[in-house]
Design a protein around this motif. Sequence first.
Motif, mmCIF file in Angstrom:
data_model
loop_
_atom_site.group_PDB
_atom_site.id
_atom_site.type_symbol
_atom_site.label_atom_id
_atom_site.label_comp_id
_atom_site.label_asym_id
_atom_site.label_seq_id
_atom_site.Cartn_x
_atom_site.Cartn_y
_atom_site.Cartn_z
ATOM 1 N N PRO A 118 0.800 -1.228 0.000
ATOM 2 C CA PRO A 118 0.000 0.000 0.000
ATOM 3 C C PRO A 118 0.831 1.275 0.000
ATOM 4 C CG PRO A 118 -0.092 -1.067 2.149
ATOM 5 C CD PRO A 118 0.555 -2.044 1.203
ATOM 6 N N LEU A 119 2.090 1.190 0.439
ATOM 7 C CA LEU A 119 2.965 2.365 0.370
ATOM 8 C C LEU A 119 3.209 2.775 -1.076
ATOM 9 C CD1 LEU A 119 5.651 1.441 3.073
ATOM 10 C CD2 LEU A 119 3.591 2.833 3.362
ATOM 11 N N ASP A 120 3.166 1.802 -1.981
ATOM 12 C CA ASP A 120 3.316 2.095 -3.405
ATOM 13 C C ASP A 120 1.974 2.348 -4.076
ATOM 14 O OD1 ASP A 120 6.092 2.005 -3.572
ATOM 15 O OD2 ASP A 120 6.136 -0.148 -3.973
ATOM 16 N N VAL A 121 0.924 1.738 -3.545
ATOM 17 C CA VAL A 121 -0.401 1.929 -4.131
ATOM 18 C C VAL A 121 -0.854 3.375 -3.989
ATOM 19 C CG1 VAL A 121 -2.862 1.358 -3.930
ATOM 20 C CG2 VAL A 121 -1.144 -0.464 -3.828
ATOM 21 N N VAL A 122 -0.641 3.952 -2.796
ATOM 22 C CA VAL A 122 -1.307 5.224 -2.503
ATOM 23 C C VAL A 122 -0.897 6.374 -3.428
ATOM 24 C CG1 VAL A 122 0.262 5.933 -0.635
ATOM 25 C CG2 VAL A 122 -2.094 6.721 -0.629
ATOM 26 N N PRO A 123 0.388 6.581 -3.779
ATOM 27 C CA PRO A 123 0.680 7.684 -4.712
ATOM 28 C C PRO A 123 0.063 7.460 -6.090
ATOM 29 C CG PRO A 123 2.669 6.991 -3.555
ATOM 30 C CD PRO A 123 1.638 5.934 -3.317
ATOM 31 N N SER A 124 0.066 6.206 -6.530
ATOM 32 C CA SER A 124 -0.516 5.891 -7.829
ATOM 33 C C SER A 124 -2.029 6.085 -7.810
ATOM 34 C CB SER A 124 -0.164 4.450 -8.209
ATOM 35 O OG SER A 124 -0.605 4.145 -9.508
ATOM 36 N N TYR A 125 -2.667 5.682 -6.703
ATOM 37 C CA TYR A 125 -4.117 5.844 -6.605
ATOM 38 C C TYR A 125 -4.490 7.321 -6.467
ATOM 39 C CZ TYR A 125 -8.830 4.014 -5.722
ATOM 40 O OH TYR A 125 -10.163 3.687 -5.819
ATOM 41 N N ALA A 126 -3.649 8.092 -5.780
ATOM 42 C CA ALA A 126 -3.887 9.532 -5.681
ATOM 43 C C ALA A 126 -3.898 10.163 -7.070
ATOM 44 C CB ALA A 126 -2.823 10.185 -4.801
ATOM 45 N N SER A 127 -2.931 9.794 -7.896
ATOM 46 C CA SER A 127 -2.880 10.304 -9.264
ATOM 47 C C SER A 127 -4.100 9.859 -10.059
ATOM 48 C CB SER A 127 -1.593 9.814 -9.947
ATOM 49 O OG SER A 127 -1.539 10.215 -11.294
ATOM 50 N N HIS A 128 -4.504 8.611 -9.871
ATOM 51 C CA HIS A 128 -5.657 8.065 -10.583
ATOM 52 C C HIS A 128 -6.942 8.798 -10.210
ATOM 53 C CE1 HIS A 128 -7.869 4.843 -12.663
ATOM 54 N NE2 HIS A 128 -8.748 4.926 -11.679
ATOM 55 N N LEU A 129 -7.090 9.108 -8.920
ATOM 56 C CA LEU A 129 -8.297 9.778 -8.435
ATOM 57 C C LEU A 129 -8.249 11.295 -8.639
ATOM 58 C CD1 LEU A 129 -8.800 7.874 -5.048
ATOM 59 C CD2 LEU A 129 -10.118 7.545 -7.155
ATOM 60 N N GLY A 130 -7.057 11.821 -8.858
ATOM 61 C CA GLY A 130 -6.913 13.267 -8.989
ATOM 62 C C GLY A 130 -6.988 13.981 -7.658
ATOM 63 N N VAL A 131 -6.449 13.350 -6.599
ATOM 64 C CA VAL A 131 -6.461 13.942 -5.261
ATOM 65 C C VAL A 131 -5.034 13.917 -4.709
ATOM 66 C CG1 VAL A 131 -8.832 13.178 -4.845
ATOM 67 C CG2 VAL A 131 -6.923 11.730 -4.083
ATOM 68 N N ASP A 132 -4.817 14.597 -3.558
ATOM 69 C CA ASP A 132 -3.488 14.557 -2.961
ATOM 70 C C ASP A 132 -3.312 13.262 -2.154
ATOM 71 O OD1 ASP A 132 -4.637 14.909 -0.381
ATOM 72 O OD2 ASP A 132 -4.402 17.068 -0.482
ATOM 73 N N ILE A 133 -2.094 13.015 -1.722
ATOM 74 C CA ILE A 133 -1.774 11.751 -1.065
ATOM 75 C C ILE A 133 -2.526 11.591 0.250
ATOM 76 C CG2 ILE A 133 0.081 10.514 0.139
ATOM 77 C CD1 ILE A 133 1.916 11.243 -2.179
ATOM 78 N N ASP A 134 -2.650 12.645 1.037
ATOM 79 C CA ASP A 134 -3.380 12.528 2.300
ATOM 80 C C ASP A 134 -4.828 12.123 2.053
ATOM 81 O OD1 ASP A 134 -1.331 13.139 4.153
ATOM 82 O OD2 ASP A 134 -1.505 15.262 3.667
ATOM 83 N N ARG A 135 -5.433 12.702 1.041
ATOM 84 C CA ARG A 135 -6.807 12.331 0.708
ATOM 85 C C ARG A 135 -6.871 10.876 0.245
ATOM 86 N NH1 ARG A 135 -11.820 11.556 1.592
ATOM 87 N NH2 ARG A 135 -13.146 11.486 -0.262
ATOM 88 N N ALA A 136 -5.898 10.450 -0.533
ATOM 89 C CA ALA A 136 -5.888 9.072 -1.020
ATOM 90 C C ALA A 136 -5.739 8.078 0.135
ATOM 91 C CB ALA A 136 -4.764 8.877 -2.032
ATOM 92 N N ILE A 137 -4.949 8.426 1.136
ATOM 93 C CA ILE A 137 -4.822 7.557 2.314
ATOM 94 C C ILE A 137 -6.181 7.427 2.999
ATOM 95 C CG2 ILE A 137 -3.784 7.314 4.613
ATOM 96 C CD1 ILE A 137 -1.278 8.686 3.473
ATOM 97 N N GLY A 138 -6.888 8.537 3.114
ATOM 98 C CA GLY A 138 -8.220 8.499 3.702
ATOM 99 C C GLY A 138 -9.176 7.620 2.909
ATOM 100 N N VAL A 139 -9.083 7.685 1.588
ATOM 101 C CA VAL A 139 -9.923 6.845 0.739
ATOM 102 C C VAL A 139 -9.601 5.368 0.971
ATOM 103 C CG1 VAL A 139 -10.350 6.164 -1.665
ATOM 104 C CG2 VAL A 139 -10.306 8.588 -1.040
ATOM 105 N N MET A 140 -8.314 5.030 1.031
ATOM 106 C CA MET A 140 -7.911 3.638 1.204
ATOM 107 C C MET A 140 -8.273 3.096 2.582
ATOM 108 S SD MET A 140 -4.222 3.596 -0.784
ATOM 109 C CE MET A 140 -3.880 1.902 -0.298
ATOM 110 N N ALA A 141 -8.507 3.984 3.539
ATOM 111 C CA ALA A 141 -8.884 3.559 4.894
ATOM 112 C C ALA A 141 -10.383 3.660 5.133
ATOM 113 C CB ALA A 141 -8.135 4.402 5.925
ATOM 114 N N ASP A 142 -11.149 3.976 4.102
ATOM 115 C CA ASP A 142 -12.597 4.165 4.228
ATOM 116 C C ASP A 142 -13.321 2.838 3.985
ATOM 117 O OD1 ASP A 142 -15.245 4.878 4.127
ATOM 118 O OD2 ASP A 142 -15.033 6.309 2.475
ATOM 119 N N PRO A 143 -14.000 2.295 4.977
ATOM 120 C CA PRO A 143 -14.701 1.010 4.773
ATOM 121 C C PRO A 143 -15.824 1.089 3.753
ATOM 122 C CG PRO A 143 -15.302 1.980 6.880
ATOM 123 C CD PRO A 143 -14.169 2.793 6.350
#
Length: 276
Positions: A118-143
């Motif tokens: 997930p340390l590698d997933v989150v920057p890539s997912y942030a780019s995919h979603l068009g959000v910053d990394i902190d927001r992407a971490i929140g998304v990945m932790a959202d049930p």
Amino acid sequence: MSRIIWLASYPKSGNTWMRAFLANYVLNTPDPVPLGDLRAFSLSDVRPRFYDQVFDGDIRRMTAGESVSLRAAAQRRLAAAKDHDHFVKTHSRQGMLQGMPLIDRSVSAGAIYIVRNPLDVVPSYASHLGVDIDRAIGVMADPDHATLEADVQIKTAIGRWDTHVASWLDDAQSLPVCLVRYEDMRAAPEKTFGQVIRTLGLPSDPDRLARAVRHSSFEELSRQESESGFSERPPHMERFFRAGRSGAGAQELASGQRDRLVAEFGAVMRKLGYLS
């Protein structure tokens, strides 16, 4: 009856790479399979036409909730789309939603589950979603994290990164699951993809394997995207295929961001060998 072999993963974990490898190995063409042909080789569980077949009315009026209630019926149509067992991409977690199964095991032969640190997933997912990394971490932790298709309200229930992983791996007794780590695909592609081929019961051929690995390499996929584009790239992204290296994403994180990810997902990360 034909059944689905799921190609399952959390987003940005190597699903497209696995699809490209399998297309090149199964089709066994002298030249690399074009990226544009992947949609025909491996279908998707959010392909609108299968929902259109089971929805009573104009699919453009279907709600997200209705799409969930129709998932199993759509998957039965999806399984029957070919006259043999075939690959279907999904980013859905397993389990129930609205009292309905997200994955219909009655038409499922098994799954290949691709996982990535997930340390590698989150920057890539942030780019995919068009959000910053902190927001992407929140998304990945959202049930309750879920996505909707752009043109129709077909819902994919994704959830937290760790529960997504567990939903597939902990169910391996009732649905056969082959676990593949992205990092192993990168470090030892012929060994790792060779294990996938053997698990699937496909004919084993070292030359064919080596060619399929070359034809689906990150460099080849990037070259094709540069020359012809890729329909799965979100409009706001400059490129779908980013660095692709293991550990490259983690280098983009601040120490606090890494600590937050470990605090959220550490138990499963240790289980998968991402933490000592």
